[in-house]
Motif scaffolding. Structure first.
Motif: not given
Ligand code: ACO
Length: 423
Positions: A258-259, A262, A290, A295-296, A298-302, A347, A351, A353, A356, A358
């Motif tokens: 997750l960090h 990824a 779910k 999870r995809l 490389g998508f999403g970021h805190r 979707y 959210r 997403l 990122n 990575d």
């Molecule tokens: N694919 C599908 N769904 C996702 C993804 C994803 N990559 N990321 C988040 N979501 C969804 C979650 O299921 C959640 O859905 P819900 O609201 O219906 O329950 C919503 O989006 C919010 O996700 P959270 O997990 O609460 O977000 P959080 O901020 O805690 O996590 C994280 C961020 C860990 C980066 C997450 O987006 C993830 O797991 N991404 C994939 C791993 C990744 O690419 N990590 C690298 C981060 S960048 C770095 O470290 C340099």
């Protein structure tokens, strides 16, 4: 000074409000527990600031990332990794003399103690290079045990210089090749590539395209304020553990998928989609389901809820570098298709997403000839100046205290021990 009020059981508590230079607003709850008996609850620290820091500024909504005030776009284009490392560590761009000296020190300290080379022999060939890296960095403390007070700048230089060598040696170990010594005539990044790819049996010329790409990749990863691994470094350092132990802990935290892990996970995902016939739509559907647990990567970021500025720079660079190297990678096509479809899908849009950093770094590292299991090591190499800058900042902050969060207890209430015979 403005305040925020919390009402608890009818009593009002006035809490100071702290403003950052970019108008970030924080409610200072330091005294909340002693005055009200209550704590705050924030799993994952979504709304919690753990410190005040002058290293890096991020505005996730606007996609802004600045090191010491300088926009990441300018640093990625105009600086190099060593100069950016100095900037992060000491707060200002170095002058010509400072930079020359710093480069010289990083060259001078690049070898590791010969005895340490024997450690590599003890790891199994299948060892993940991140495990080797964290173990070796922790081991450095056995060679440099001096007090942090007089040694901290020297240890910072040692770490920056030697982690690069350890990373390259971990790779050589994993492919069964002899380690290659650093060369004093090469720049920081060129030296790393030389130690990774040279072999004793033939001449190796470092490709300047790779040196440029590596500098940019490392700059983009160099700091990201209070992320999981940096917070880990600060937490460990808060107990006054030594700098090597603190950085080793950061490396371990970075390893997770997750960090920092990824980038490896992205490439593995793209490869899986490719081997499965290239049907990326199926994987987008799985990511939305779910129950699939997928999870995809490389998508999403805190923090970034609009776009990741590092991903924008890398996307452009990936195209250019692959072109210059003449690499035609089917995974890149899958990546751009995934990106396109996800960016239009409700979707992902709802959210917020987005790809990122990575999502693209893995494709670039692959084009550069760096194997997948080394991707997170590359991230660690890049993030090292950031960890060190935060370590330095924390050590010089006399008000910093040991990190010790609280909890809301949800386990069993008091009960009497039951002897084994009665259970
Ligand atoms: N694919 C599908 N769904 C996702 C993804 C994803 N990559 N990321 C988040 N979501 C969804 C979650 O299921 C959640 O859905 P819900 O609201 O219906 O329950 C919503 O989006 C919010 O996700 P959270 O997990 O609460 O977000 P959080 O901020 O805690 O996590 C994280 C961020 C860990 C980066 C997450 O987006 C993830 O797991 N991404 C994939 C791993 C990744 O690419 N990590 C690298 C981060 S960048 C770095 O470290 C340099």
């Amino acid at each position: 000074m403005s305040t925020a009020s919390v009402t608890l059981n009818g009593k009002v508590y006035e809490l100071p409000v702290v403003r950052g230079v970019e108008n970030d607003i924080a409610i200072d709850i330091t005294k909340l527990l002693s005055e009200s008996g209550a704590i705050t609850l924030d799993p994952g620290f979504n709304s919690t600031g753990a410190c005040q820091s002058g290293v890096t500024y991020i505005d996730g909504g606007k996609g802004i990332l600045r090191y010491r005030g300088y926009p990441i776009e300018q640093l990625a284009e105009k600086s190099d990794f060593v100069e950016t490392a100095w900037l992060l560590l000491y707060g200002e761009l170095p002058n010509a003399e400072q930079l020359k000296q710093f480069r010289g020190q990083l060259t001078y300290h690049s070898m590791i103690h010969e005895d340490m080379k024997k450690f590599f022999e003890g790891f199994p060939p299948s060892a993940h290079p991140m495990a080797i890296l964290s173990a070796m960095v922790s081991s450095l403390s056995t060679y440099y045990p001096g007090s942090e007070d007089d040694q901290s700048d020297a240890n910072i230089v040692r770490l920056l210089a030697k982690v690069r060598t350890i990373a390259a040696y971990a790779f050589k170990k994993s492919i069964g090749q002899p380690t290659i010594y650093p060369r004093n005539d090469l720049s920081y990044c060129a030296n790393f590539l030389h130690m990774m790819f040279a072999v004793p049996t033939e001449a190796y010329a470092v490709n300047p395209v790779l040196v440029k790409a590596l500098n940019m990749l490392l700059i983009l990863h160099a700091d990201h304020e209070q992320n999981c691994s940096t917070s880990t470094v600060r937490i460990v350092a808060s107990s006054r553990a030594n700098i090597f132990a603190s950085i080793s802990a950061g490396i371990s935290a970075l390893w997770g998928p997750l960090h920092g892990g990824a980038n490896q996970a992205v490439l593995e995902m793209l490869q899986t989609i490719h081997d499965d016939g290239g049907d990326y739509r199926k994987y987008v559907a799985m990511a939305k389901d779910k129950n699939s647990g997928f999870r995809l990567m490389g998508f999403g970021h805190r923090v970034y809820k609009n776009f990741d500025p590092r991903a924008t720079i890398l996307r452009k660079m990936a195209g250019e570098v692959l072109n210059e190297l003449g690499v035609d990678d089917p995974l890149l096509e899958i990546a751009s298709n995934l990106e396109k479809i996800a960016l239009e899908d409700d979707y992902f849009v709802q959210r917020k997403l987005y790809p990122n950093v990575d999502f693209y770094s893995g494709i670039l590292y692959r084009a550069m000839g760096i194997p997948t299991n080394m991707f997170t090591v590359m991230f660690a190499l890049g993030r090292l100046p950031g960890w060190l800058a935060h370590w330095r900042e924390q050590q010089s902050d006399e008000s910093s205290r040991i990190y010790r969060p609280r909890q809301v207890y949800t386990g069993a209430t008091e009960r009497n021990y039951v002897p084994l015979a009665d259970r």
